[in-house]
Design a protein around this motif. Structure first.
Motif, PDB file in Angstrom:
ATOM      1  N   GLY A 177       0.816  -1.206   0.000  1.00 14.73           N
ATOM      2  CA  GLY A 177       0.000   0.000   0.000  1.00 14.73           C
ATOM      3  C   GLY A 177       0.852   1.259   0.000  1.00 14.73           C
ATOM      4  O   GLY A 177       0.544   2.225  -0.703  1.00 14.73           O
ATOM      5  N   LEU A 178       1.949   1.240   0.767  1.00 19.30           N
ATOM      6  CA  LEU A 178       2.842   2.393   0.797  1.00 19.30           C
ATOM      7  C   LEU A 178       3.481   2.627  -0.568  1.00 19.30           C
ATOM      8  O   LEU A 178       3.531   3.762  -1.059  1.00 19.30           O
ATOM      9  N   VAL A 179       3.976   1.549  -1.196  1.00 20.67           N
ATOM     10  CA  VAL A 179       4.634   1.687  -2.499  1.00 20.67           C
ATOM     11  C   VAL A 179       3.645   2.193  -3.540  1.00 20.67           C
ATOM     12  O   VAL A 179       3.952   3.110  -4.327  1.00 20.67           O
ATOM     13  N   MET A 180       2.434   1.627  -3.577  1.00 20.14           N
ATOM     14  CA  MET A 180       1.470   2.024  -4.599  1.00 20.14           C
ATOM     15  C   MET A 180       1.011   3.464  -4.426  1.00 20.14           C
ATOM     16  O   MET A 180       0.850   4.195  -5.401  1.00 20.14           O
ATOM     17  N   THR A 181       0.787   3.887  -3.182  1.00 21.58           N
ATOM     18  CA  THR A 181       0.327   5.258  -2.978  1.00 21.58           C
ATOM     19  C   THR A 181       1.449   6.274  -3.183  1.00 21.58           C
ATOM     20  O   THR A 181       1.171   7.450  -3.433  1.00 21.58           O
ATOM     21  N   ALA A 182       2.703   5.841  -3.084  1.00 15.42           N
ATOM     22  CA  ALA A 182       3.829   6.758  -3.282  1.00 15.42           C
ATOM     23  C   ALA A 182       4.155   6.970  -4.749  1.00 15.42           C
ATOM     24  O   ALA A 182       4.932   7.879  -5.069  1.00 15.42           O
TER      25      ALA A 182
END
Length: 248
Positions: A27-32
């Motif tokens: 989730g962190l990678v995709m939202t970044a």
């Protein structure tokens, strides 16, 4: 009761802790990652509009519809590599391509697909190669059962432009950023192969266990705070200090 909840919380953590970590990481990678960069918008060049002066002497649409099969129900006039073409439609699907001036059928081969990809590519580097895509076994990053060509460029993001083998349309742009996003998406929805199904029982079960683990942790925190609260009865029974004047 607290001991049972604590043990259950520990076991739930062992069961779903790894997936909870993957959910947070993916989730962190995709939202970044900006979605425009993931889609390769910065590498796409819009096709130039065909000047009105070049739209003369076109064959009428009736000339093509009369040659089409019973399933054909529409024509779309557009341009391809600077020349006007008709796309023959069956519903929303393009089933054939015709030169709008000569009436000849336009066949997309690998050379034309490479030219189309070059005309739509706005990034650095040059065309490295073009290969046909088997619609029965498309690449994981393409995932469409449509005949197409994969045009690979030697740019820094290893971009691949997928060109429709029937209509000549640009169907998809894939880069290393898109591939990383797609990997994170597969980890997030626990569909590591197809990376499409987010309604399967494994994901629902893991999500339910994760929710129980979080709720159990909250309950344990509340019980711990309740257990450590000041006891009013004990405070009332404690001896009260005497004023200085009352001491012997």
């Amino acid at each position: 009761m607290r001991r049972f909840l604590f043990r259950a919380h520990i076991w739930l953590g062992w069961l779903v802790g790894g997936q909870l970590l993957l959910w947070m990481l993916s989730g962190l990678v995709m939202t970044a990652m900006p979605i425009e960069a993931v889609r390769g918008t910065h590498l796409r060049a819009e096709p130039p509009a065909l000047p009105l002066a070049r739209m003369e002497d076109l064959l009428p649409p009736e000339a093509f519809l009369s040659r089409a099969g019973p399933g054909a129900d529409g024509l779309l006039l557009t341009s391809l590599l600077g020349r006007p073409v008709y796309r023959l439609l069956e519903g929303a699907e393009v089933v054939a391509l015709f030169d709008a001036r000569t009436g000849e059928r336009v066949v997309i081969d690998s050379a034309m697909a490479g030219a189309i990809a070059r005309s739509r590519y706005a990034g650095p580097g040059s065309l490295a190669g073009v290969s046909a895509v088997d619609p029965d076994r498309p690449p994981l990053e393409f995932r469409r059962d449509r005949p197409a060509y994969a045009a690979r460029f030697d740019g820094p993001e290893a971009p691949v432009f997928y060109v429709d083998a029937v209509s000549g349309e640009l169907l998809a742009v894939r880069t290393n950023r898109w591939r990383l996003f797609d990997l994170m998406w597969g980890l997030h929805i626990m569909d590591w192969r197809a990376r499409e199904d987010f309604n399967h029982p494994l994901l629902v079960g893991a999500a339910a266990l994760g929710l129980l683990a979080v709720l159990g942790g909250i309950v344990l925190l509340v019980l711990r705070a309740w257990h450590r609260r000041p006891r009013t009865g004990a405070l009332a029974a404690a001896p009260r200090p005497m004023p200085p004047g009352d001491q012997g």
